[in-house]
Design an enzyme around this catalytic site. Structure first.
Site, PDB file in Angstrom:
ATOM      1  NE  ARG A   1      -3.906   0.541   1.886  1.00 32.75           N
ATOM      2  CZ  ARG A   1      -5.134   0.644   2.381  1.00 32.75           C
ATOM      3  NH1 ARG A   1      -5.385   1.429   3.422  1.00 32.75           N
ATOM      4  NH2 ARG A   1      -6.139  -0.032   1.837  1.00 32.75           N
TER       5      ARG A   1
ATOM      6  CG  HIS B   1      -8.376  -0.078  -2.862  1.00 34.86           C
ATOM      7  ND1 HIS B   1      -7.589  -1.134  -2.482  1.00 34.86           N
ATOM      8  CD2 HIS B   1      -9.116   0.259  -1.757  1.00 34.86           C
ATOM      9  CE1 HIS B   1      -7.828  -1.420  -1.210  1.00 34.86           C
ATOM     10  NE2 HIS B   1      -8.747  -0.600  -0.751  1.00 34.86           N
TER      11      HIS B   1
ATOM     12  CG  ASP C   1     -13.458   6.182  -1.388  1.00 34.09           C
ATOM     13  OD1 ASP C   1     -13.465   6.026  -0.146  1.00 34.09           O
ATOM     14  OD2 ASP C   1     -12.407   6.136  -2.069  1.00 34.09           O
TER      15      ASP C   1
ATOM     16  CB  CYS D   1     -13.840   0.980  -0.096  1.00 36.32           C
ATOM     17  SG  CYS D   1     -13.289   2.688   0.016  1.00 36.32           S
TER      18      CYS D   1
ATOM     19  NE  ARG E   1     -10.260  -5.388   0.661  1.00 38.57           N
ATOM     20  CZ  ARG E   1      -9.501  -4.354   1.071  1.00 38.57           C
ATOM     21  NH1 ARG E   1     -10.064  -3.284   1.560  1.00 38.57           N
ATOM     22  NH2 ARG E   1      -8.180  -4.392   0.933  1.00 38.57           N
TER      23      ARG E   1
HETATM   24  N1  NVA Z   1      -9.872   6.534  -1.734  1.00 35.63           N
HETATM   25  C1  NVA Z   1      -9.486   6.163  -0.392  1.00 35.63           C
HETATM   26  C2  NVA Z   1      -9.747   4.707  -0.163  1.00 35.63           C
HETATM   27  C3  NVA Z   1      -9.438   4.240   1.234  1.00 35.63           C
HETATM   28  C4  NVA Z   1      -9.663   2.768   1.414  1.00 35.63           C
HETATM   29  C5  NVA Z   1      -8.026   6.513  -0.159  1.00 35.63           C
HETATM   30  O1  NVA Z   1      -7.212   6.326  -1.069  1.00 35.63           O
HETATM   31  O2  NVA Z   1      -7.700   7.003   0.925  1.00 35.63           O
HETATM   32  N1   CP Z   2     -11.256  -0.202   2.379  1.00 40.35           N
HETATM   33  C1   CP Z   2      -9.988  -0.213   2.831  1.00 40.35           C
HETATM   34  O1   CP Z   2      -9.033  -0.457   2.095  1.00 40.35           O
HETATM   35  O2   CP Z   2      -9.888   0.026   4.161  1.00 40.35           O
HETATM   36  P1   CP Z   2      -8.547   0.255   4.988  1.00 40.35           P
HETATM   37  O3   CP Z   2      -7.979   1.587   4.549  1.00 40.35           O
HETATM   38  O4   CP Z   2      -8.993   0.279   6.414  1.00 40.35           O
HETATM   39  O5   CP Z   2      -7.595  -0.844   4.693  1.00 40.35           O
END
Ligand code: NVA
Ligand code: CP
Length: 306
Positions: A104, A131, A219, A259, A287
């Site tokens: 990530r 994602h 989101d 999400c 997930r």
């Molecule tokens: N669009 C959000 C998704 C978090 C799971 C981010 O990138 O922070």
């Molecule tokens: N939806 C998602 O990826 O959640 P987290 O940021 O908590 O991993």
């Protein structure tokens, strides 16, 4: 044979994606029945997190444990990644010691560079651009509640961010039509819209975009790394709040997904997650199952499947 990575949904064929979500539902049933299934004994997952996480970390770590393997959490704070060791070098070293890696991070290019230098499969656990793991869980969730998503109408409401881009690729791979409604200046990458114009359209009015939808998803308004834009974004995105009234404009059997984490009073109304059309808790649980199915797929040549 070259190593398969999961950088975005295009790395797998539509039939591979379908097989993974079907397998995810199977693994879910096995888990719910309390069955022990340990194909990964002696295997290790490296987990590189340069951004925060609840769902992604727990689902990968718990999933690896349930499979009989182990997971190592690697943060830039306490590895040499945070002290400037080149990505290429880190990828070579980490992949020489573990069986599979998830990352990530911020720039998608960083993930791609890591993949180019890794000798084991690498999974995108969120970048600024995509994602894909979340989409496996979303597709599994839709399938479990409503059957095939092929030819359905899906409406993406809000920021044209990494989740929206992943929905665009999902529309292509799973065969649904995606309507995107986003404020001016926050639309998804125009090149993506153009490339996937056979399955994606832009609708200016969010209420109009919801009409006839079988799935509505949204989101956060400011993603990780955009915290300083929160105030400006809140003003621009206000008309894009998803509420039960918006779901009423959709098909009677519409589902709502997010999400998570969600912000009540911002991208969703205070009452939305209590609405029976919301399936966000199933989506979050999936997930775990979807990523177990993905890891099993990526390591299938290495493990003994019972
Ligand atoms: N669009 C959000 C998704 C978090 C799971 C981010 O990138 O922070
Ligand atoms: N939806 C998602 O990826 O959640 P987290 O940021 O908590 O991993």
């Amino acid at each position: 044979m070259s190593v398969r990575h999961f950088r975005n949904l295009l790395d797998l064929t539509p039939s591979e994606l379908q097989a993974i979500i079907a397998r995810a539902s199977e693994l879910k049933q096995m888990q719910h029945r309390g069955e022990i299934y340990r194909p990964f004994v002696g295997r290790t997952l490296g987990m590189i997190f340069e951004k925060s996480s609840t769902r992604t970390r727990i689902s990968f770590e718990a999933g690896m444990g349930q499979f009989g393997g182990q997971a190592i959490f690697l943060s830039p704070k306490d590895t040499q990644l945070g002290r400037g060791e080149p990505i290429e070098d880190s990828a070579k070293v980490i992949s020489s010691m573990v069986d599979i890696i998830m990352i990530r991070t911020f720039e998608h290019k960083k993930l791609e560079l890591f993949c180019e230098n890794s000798s084991v499969p690498v999974i995108n656990a969120l970048t600024d651009d995509f994602h894909p793991c979340q989409l496996l869980a979303d597709m599994q969730t839709f399938h479990e509640h409503r059957g095939s998503i092929k030819d359905k109408i899906v409406t993406w409401v809000g920021d044209g961010n990494n989740m929206c881009a992943s929905y665009i690729l999902a529309a292509h791979q799973f065969g649904f039509h995606l309507r995107v409604t986003a404020p001016y200046g926050f639309e998804p990458n125009p090149e993506l819209i153009e490339e996937y114009s056979h399955c994606v359209s832009y609708v200016e009015d969010p209420q109009e975009a919801a009409r006839g939808a079988h799935l509505i998803a949204t989101d956060v308004w400011a993603s990780m790394g955009q915290e300083s834009e929160q105030m400006t974004r809140a003003r621009r995105f206000a008309p894009y709040q998803v509420s039960p009234a918006m779901l009423d404009k959709a098909e009677p059997d519409v589902l709502f997904m997010h999400c998570l984490p969600a912000h009540r009073g911002e991208e969703i109304s205070f009452d939305l997650l209590n609405d029976p059309r919301s399936v966000v808790w199933d989506e979050a649980e999936n997930r775990l199952h979807a990523q177990k199915a993905l890891m099993e797929f990526l390591l299938k040549d290495k493990i003994k499947l019972d």
